[in-house]
Design a protein around this motif. Structure first.
Motif, PDB file in Angstrom:
ATOM      1  N   SER A 232      48.725  50.697  35.073  1.00 36.07           N
ATOM      2  CA  SER A 232      48.889  49.313  34.613  1.00 36.07           C
ATOM      3  C   SER A 232      50.384  49.005  34.582  1.00 36.07           C
ATOM      4  CB  SER A 232      48.248  49.136  33.242  1.00 36.07           C
ATOM      5  OG  SER A 232      48.870  49.997  32.315  1.00 36.07           O
TER       6      SER A 232
ATOM      7  N   GLU B 219      44.839  41.396  36.199  1.00 34.24           N
ATOM      8  CA  GLU B 219      44.540  42.637  36.911  1.00 34.24           C
ATOM      9  C   GLU B 219      45.784  43.287  37.503  1.00 34.24           C
ATOM     10  OE1 GLU B 219      41.237  42.773  39.635  1.00 34.24           O
ATOM     11  OE2 GLU B 219      40.526  40.861  38.865  1.00 34.24           O
ATOM     12  N   GLU B 220      46.970  42.719  37.263  1.00 31.13           N
ATOM     13  CA  GLU B 220      48.176  43.271  37.869  1.00 31.13           C
ATOM     14  C   GLU B 220      48.236  44.785  37.694  1.00 31.13           C
ATOM     15  OE1 GLU B 220      51.660  39.901  37.696  1.00 31.13           O
ATOM     16  OE2 GLU B 220      51.476  41.298  36.046  1.00 31.13           O
ATOM     17  N   SER B 221      48.666  45.449  38.748  1.00 31.18           N
ATOM     18  CA  SER B 221      48.774  46.905  38.728  1.00 31.18           C
ATOM     19  C   SER B 221      50.091  47.318  39.366  1.00 31.18           C
ATOM     20  CB  SER B 221      47.632  47.541  39.514  1.00 31.18           C
ATOM     21  OG  SER B 221      46.392  47.222  38.937  1.00 31.18           O
TER      22      SER B 221
ATOM     23  N   ASN C 147      42.173  46.492  45.403  1.00 32.36           N
ATOM     24  CA  ASN C 147      40.846  46.143  45.906  1.00 32.36           C
ATOM     25  C   ASN C 147      39.986  47.370  46.148  1.00 32.36           C
ATOM     26  OD1 ASN C 147      41.941  43.622  45.827  1.00 32.36           O
ATOM     27  ND2 ASN C 147      42.088  43.375  48.026  1.00 32.36           N
TER      28      ASN C 147
ATOM     29  N   ASP D 285      49.043  42.064  42.716  1.00 31.87           N
ATOM     30  CA  ASP D 285      48.117  41.253  41.915  1.00 31.87           C
ATOM     31  C   ASP D 285      46.880  42.036  41.506  1.00 31.87           C
ATOM     32  OD1 ASP D 285      49.299  38.702  41.454  1.00 31.87           O
ATOM     33  OD2 ASP D 285      49.030  38.238  43.568  1.00 31.87           O
ATOM     34  N   SER D 286      46.283  42.771  42.434  1.00 32.04           N
ATOM     35  CA  SER D 286      45.107  43.572  42.092  1.00 32.04           C
ATOM     36  C   SER D 286      44.887  44.639  43.146  1.00 32.04           C
ATOM     37  CB  SER D 286      43.852  42.701  41.967  1.00 32.04           C
ATOM     38  OG  SER D 286      43.532  42.118  43.208  1.00 32.04           O
TER      39      SER D 286
ATOM     40  N   ASN E 276      46.835  36.127  36.076  1.00 38.71           N
ATOM     41  CA  ASN E 276      46.360  37.387  36.659  1.00 38.71           C
ATOM     42  C   ASN E 276      46.442  38.514  35.629  1.00 38.71           C
ATOM     43  OD1 ASN E 276      45.572  39.438  38.252  1.00 38.71           O
ATOM     44  ND2 ASN E 276      47.269  39.334  39.678  1.00 38.71           N
TER      45      ASN E 276
END
Length: 165
Positions: free
Chosen positions: A43, A87-89, A108, A105-106, A85
């Protein structure tokens, strides 16, 4: 003779190993990097900013005792982040022996496909500079851009990251 060609093609397909890429989103587009360069996904951590750093250089972070530079790939590539957003990683990648955190952003999924399935970079205007692109992978109804992270971060960025670390 046709049977021989068919058999040879099947053997060729069986011999060519699957390439694996980690697919992620930047804005509304899908991108991927080679899975072998990915160390882990975490994260978004707290970062310590570095004075006079470029806007895409978020700062440095401590990951289990190791100082790692963190870059926002969206800012670097001039891609508008998704609104709200959550889900940011951060993808921790190994570039030439140096670990680096990349904000996306994410995440997948992991893509697995044969190298023959990668298309050349088309001669079109894109949000991403063509020299950063290794190729394009076509899925059923969409495209995933395969990025060369080492080229995305130019030599000035390397210098900044080495000083920070």
């Amino acid at each position: 003779m046709n049977e021989t060609l068919s058999t040879m093609n099947k053997k060729k397909e069986a011999n060519s190993e699957l390439e694996r890429f980690l697919e992620f989103s930047l804005g509304k587009e899908d991108y991927a990097i080679p899975l072998l360069s990915v160390r882990e996904v975490i994260s978004v951590p707290e970062t310590t900013p570095i004075p006079k750093a470029p806007p895409h250089f978020l700062g440095i972070m401590n990951l289990r005792g190791q100082v790692i530079s963190v870059v926002d790939l969206r800012t670097k590539l001039k891609i508008k982040p998704l609104d709200n957003n959550h889900e940011e990683s951060v993808i921790i990648v190994d570039i030439n022996g140096m670990n680096l955190g990349i904000v996306v952003d994410s995440i997948n999924k992991v893509l697995a496909f044969h190298i023959e399935e990668i298309s050349e970079v088309p001669e079109i205007e894109s949000q991403v500079n063509a020299e950063y692109i290794q190729g394009v992978y076509r899925k059923e109804d969409s495209l995933t851009v395969l990025l060369d992270v080492a080229k995305v971060l130019d030599l000035k960025d390397y210098g900044m990251m080495k000083k920070a670390a």
